[in-house]
Design an enzyme around this catalytic site. Sequence first.
Site, short mmCIF file in Angstrom:
data_model
loop_
_atom_site.label_atom_id
_atom_site.label_comp_id
_atom_site.label_asym_id
_atom_site.label_seq_id
_atom_site.Cartn_x
_atom_site.Cartn_y
_atom_site.Cartn_z
N SER A 48 0.74 -1.14 -0.08
CA SER A 48 0.10 -0.01 0.06
C SER A 48 0.81 1.43 -0.19
O SER A 48 0.37 2.33 -0.39
CB SER A 48 -1.22 -0.07 1.18
OG SER A 48 -0.16 0.16 2.38
N LYS A 90 0.97 4.56 6.83
CA LYS A 90 0.14 5.26 5.84
C LYS A 90 0.69 6.54 5.85
O LYS A 90 1.21 7.03 6.91
CB LYS A 90 -1.45 5.53 6.06
CG LYS A 90 -2.02 4.20 6.24
CD LYS A 90 -2.22 3.28 4.74
CE LYS A 90 -2.96 2.07 4.75
NZ LYS A 90 -2.68 0.85 3.61
#
Length: 186
Positions: A48, A90
């Site tokens: 990701s 993230k």
Amino acid sequence: WTLEWSQAILSIEIPGPVRLLFLLVLALSVVLPLRTWVAEPITIASPSMEPTLKVGTLLLLDKWTLARRGPRRGEIVSFLNPLGGEDLVKRVIAVSGETVELRGKSVFIDGRTLEEPYAVHSRPGERLEGDDLPPLVVPEGCYFVLGDNRDESKDSSVWKSSSGERIYFIREAALQGFVRRLPWAE
């Protein structure tokens, strides 16, 4: 405390098992506090954040800085997964008080396009869930986060609770630290 005193203490013979136990206790008394309050090694488990952080990359979770200040837009953080399971890594896109919006895979902060040289779209021609979000004001003590590999990331743009309710933000209490590169692991 003199040099003779130090030499006398160091010259005492300690039996092997006792010495081993002493060294183990000494090591743990240094390592555990460091891992708990300063930093610990982590590895990237999903794609990701690619290409910024590749799967398997060894990084440092900086807890010390997080204890002194909150994240700023653009910084990479680790936090407890709001859906349960493994911790996540993230990028912070919007902070408390900012209005974030996604239109056609582009991010807008307070109505202005956010320049994101780190973001990639592996499926630019496809319309995916999370490519478009209405304007959302980030609540106090919360953050809006996205993976750099936008089309392959499960993040603030797509999270849903088990009851189907959208989860747009992570709370400050869920943050674990800033993600830092190790100088020798480049």
